[in-house]
Scaffold this active site. Structure first.
Site, short mmCIF file in Angstrom:
data_model
loop_
_atom_site.label_atom_id
_atom_site.label_comp_id
_atom_site.label_asym_id
_atom_site.label_seq_id
_atom_site.Cartn_x
_atom_site.Cartn_y
_atom_site.Cartn_z
N LYS A 13 -92.94 60.95 -91.87
CA LYS A 13 -93.09 59.33 -91.87
C LYS A 13 -94.19 59.02 -90.82
CE LYS A 13 -88.69 58.23 -91.22
NZ LYS A 13 -88.24 59.49 -90.83
N ARG A 88 -83.46 50.83 -92.18
CA ARG A 88 -82.68 51.93 -92.70
C ARG A 88 -81.13 51.55 -93.05
NH1 ARG A 88 -85.50 55.26 -88.19
NH2 ARG A 88 -84.55 57.14 -88.21
N ARG A 127 -91.35 70.27 -83.46
CA ARG A 127 -91.90 69.22 -82.96
C ARG A 127 -92.22 69.14 -81.46
NH1 ARG A 127 -90.41 63.75 -85.56
NH2 ARG A 127 -88.59 64.07 -84.44
N ARG A 161 -88.72 65.49 -77.95
CA ARG A 161 -87.80 64.32 -77.93
C ARG A 161 -86.29 64.97 -77.72
NH1 ARG A 161 -88.77 61.17 -83.28
NH2 ARG A 161 -87.06 60.97 -83.36
N ARG A 172 -78.38 63.01 -87.02
CA ARG A 172 -79.40 62.29 -87.56
C ARG A 172 -79.44 62.40 -89.11
NH1 ARG A 172 -84.06 64.08 -84.20
NH2 ARG A 172 -85.34 62.66 -85.48
P1 AP5 Z 1 -92.98 63.44 -88.35
O1 AP5 Z 1 -94.12 62.87 -88.84
O2 AP5 Z 1 -92.62 63.29 -86.90
O3 AP5 Z 1 -91.49 63.25 -89.12
P2 AP5 Z 1 -90.69 61.80 -89.15
O4 AP5 Z 1 -90.43 61.41 -90.50
O5 AP5 Z 1 -91.54 60.39 -88.58
O6 AP5 Z 1 -89.60 62.22 -88.27
P3 AP5 Z 1 -88.84 61.50 -87.14
O7 AP5 Z 1 -87.82 62.47 -86.58
O8 AP5 Z 1 -89.63 60.83 -86.21
O9 AP5 Z 1 -87.81 60.39 -87.81
P4 AP5 Z 1 -86.53 59.66 -87.42
O10 AP5 Z 1 -86.48 58.82 -88.71
O11 AP5 Z 1 -85.28 60.77 -87.13
O12 AP5 Z 1 -86.70 59.07 -85.85
P5 AP5 Z 1 -87.10 57.75 -85.34
O13 AP5 Z 1 -88.17 57.85 -84.20
O14 AP5 Z 1 -87.55 56.72 -86.58
O15 AP5 Z 1 -92.96 64.97 -88.72
C1 AP5 Z 1 -91.89 65.96 -88.26
C2 AP5 Z 1 -92.69 67.20 -87.74
O16 AP5 Z 1 -93.25 67.93 -89.16
C3 AP5 Z 1 -94.04 66.95 -87.01
O17 AP5 Z 1 -93.97 68.03 -85.96
C4 AP5 Z 1 -95.27 67.07 -87.97
O18 AP5 Z 1 -96.44 67.63 -87.36
C5 AP5 Z 1 -94.61 68.02 -89.07
N1 AP5 Z 1 -95.12 67.66 -90.37
C6 AP5 Z 1 -95.13 66.49 -90.89
N2 AP5 Z 1 -95.40 66.31 -92.25
C7 AP5 Z 1 -95.75 67.59 -92.58
C8 AP5 Z 1 -96.20 68.40 -93.69
N3 AP5 Z 1 -96.38 67.85 -94.75
N4 AP5 Z 1 -96.19 69.78 -93.65
C9 AP5 Z 1 -95.86 70.45 -92.57
N5 AP5 Z 1 -95.67 69.85 -91.33
C10 AP5 Z 1 -95.57 68.53 -91.35
O19 AP5 Z 1 -85.65 57.48 -85.03
C11 AP5 Z 1 -84.97 57.83 -83.85
C12 AP5 Z 1 -83.83 56.96 -83.63
O20 AP5 Z 1 -84.04 55.80 -83.25
C13 AP5 Z 1 -82.72 57.24 -84.84
O21 AP5 Z 1 -81.98 58.26 -84.75
C14 AP5 Z 1 -82.07 55.86 -84.39
O22 AP5 Z 1 -81.17 56.08 -83.41
C15 AP5 Z 1 -83.03 55.11 -83.80
N6 AP5 Z 1 -83.62 53.96 -84.93
C16 AP5 Z 1 -84.96 54.09 -85.17
N7 AP5 Z 1 -85.00 53.14 -86.03
C17 AP5 Z 1 -83.76 52.44 -86.42
C18 AP5 Z 1 -83.37 51.45 -87.38
N8 AP5 Z 1 -84.40 50.89 -88.18
N9 AP5 Z 1 -82.23 51.12 -87.22
C19 AP5 Z 1 -81.21 51.67 -86.38
N10 AP5 Z 1 -81.56 52.84 -85.54
C20 AP5 Z 1 -82.74 53.18 -85.61
#
Ligand code: AP5
Length: 224
Positions: A13, A88, A127, A161, A172
C-alpha cells in the site's frame, strides 16, 4: 482523485500510494505514518498509540477518525487523496462515508492488493527505510543502487520499524483478518471494490492500478 488502497500489512500500500502521489500529484495519507510521527513527537495520541502499535493491534476508531478528518480538511487534499491504511474497520469506513458525504466528494475506487501470507512476512521482515528522508527499501526486492547509501538523499543511516518483528507481524495479520477484512464486502456492496494481484512486481502492480483508475474515469496525470 479519491482512492483507498486496501490490503494486509506488507501488501504494498505504501509503495504504490507513494508512486501514485508522485504521478498524479494528489496527497498520500498514511495513518500509520501519521501515528508514527505522533509517537516520535511524544504527543498524547502518540503515547496512547505506541504500545498498541508495538503489539500489532489497532488504535481506537474515534482517535483515528478524528486524526483523519483533520488531515483531509488540509488544503493539500483539496484536489484529492490516496488513503493508505485507512479505513481499517467498518466503523472507520462508515465515518469516512459521512465525511465524504459532508464535503460532497465521491470515492473513485477502493483497490485491494491481494498477497499471500508467506510473501507478506517476507516483505515485512526485509523492509527498511532511510532514517533521513523515509525512502523505502527491501533486503531482497529493492536494495539501494549503492550499498548502504540512500538513492534519494545519500544518507547512510537506515532504520527498521519496531512492529516489523516476526511475532508482531502475526498479530498484525490477525488484526487484519478480524477487523479489516469485513470492509471488503462493505465496499463490494457499494460497487466500488477492485482487486489487483499484489504478488506481481511493483511496476506490474502500478500498471494494474492505473488501468483501474482509467476504467473509473480518473484523468490521466498529464491532463491533471
Ligand atoms: P509496503 O509498501 O511498505 O507495504 P504496506 O502495505 O504499506 O505495509 P505496512 O506494513 O506499512 O502496512 P500496515 O498496514 O501494517 O502498516 P501501517 O503503517 O498502515 O511494502 C512492504 C515491503 O515490500 C517494502 O519493503 C516494499 O519495498 C516491498 N514491496 C512492496 N510491493 C512489492 C512488490 N510488488 N514486489 C516486491 N516487493 C514489494 O500501520 C501500522 C500500525 O498503525 C497498525 O498496526 C496499527 O497499530 C496502526 N494503525 C494505522 N492505521 C490505523 C487505522 N486506520 N486504525 C487503527 N490503527 C491503525
Amino acid at each position: 482523485m479519491e482512492l483507498i488502497l486496501l490490503g494486509p500489512p506488507g501488501a504494498g500500500k505504501g509503495t504504490q500510494s507513494k508512486l501514485l502521489e508522485t504521478r498524479y500529484g494528489v496527497a498520500q495519507i498514511s495513518t500509520g505514518d501519521m501515528l508514527r510521527a505522533e509517537v516520535k513527537a511524544g504527543s498524547p495520541l502518540g503515547l496512547e498509540a505506541k504500545g498498541i502499535m508495538a503489539a500489532g493491534g489497532l488504535v481506537a476508531d474515534d482517535l483515528i477518525i478524528r486524526m483523519l478528518a483533520d488531515r483531509i480538511a488540509q488544503p493539500d487534499c483539496a484536489h484529492g487523496f490516496i488513503l493508505d491504511g485507512f479505513p481499517r474497520t467498518v466503523p472507520q469506513a462508515e465515518a469516512l462515508d459521512q465525511l465524504l458525504h459532508d464535503t460532497k466528494v465521491d470515492l473513485d475506487a477502493v483497490i485491494e492488493l491481494k498477497v499471500d501470507e508467506p510473501m507478506l512476512v517476507e516483505r515485512i521482515s526485509g523492509r527498511f527505510t532511510c532514517a533521513k528522508c523515509g525512502t523505502g527499501y527491501h533486503d531482497k526486492f529493492k536494495l539501494p543502487h549503492v550499498a548502504n547509501t540512500c538513492d534519494k538523499c545519500g544518507s547512510h543511516d537506515f532504520s527498521r520499524r519496531p512492529d516489523d518483528k516476526a511475532e508482531t507481524v502475526h498479530a498484525r495479520l490477525e488484526a487484519y483478518r478480524a477487523d479489516t477484512l469485513p470492509i471488503i464486502p462493505y465496499y463490494q456492496a457499494k460497487g466500488r471494490l477492485f482487486t489487483v494481484d499484489g504478488m506481481a512486481d511493483m511496476a506490474e502492480v502500478e500498471s494494474q492500478i492505473e488501468a483501474i483508475l482509467r476504467q473509473v474515469g480518473v484523468p490521466e496525470p498529464a491532463a491533471v
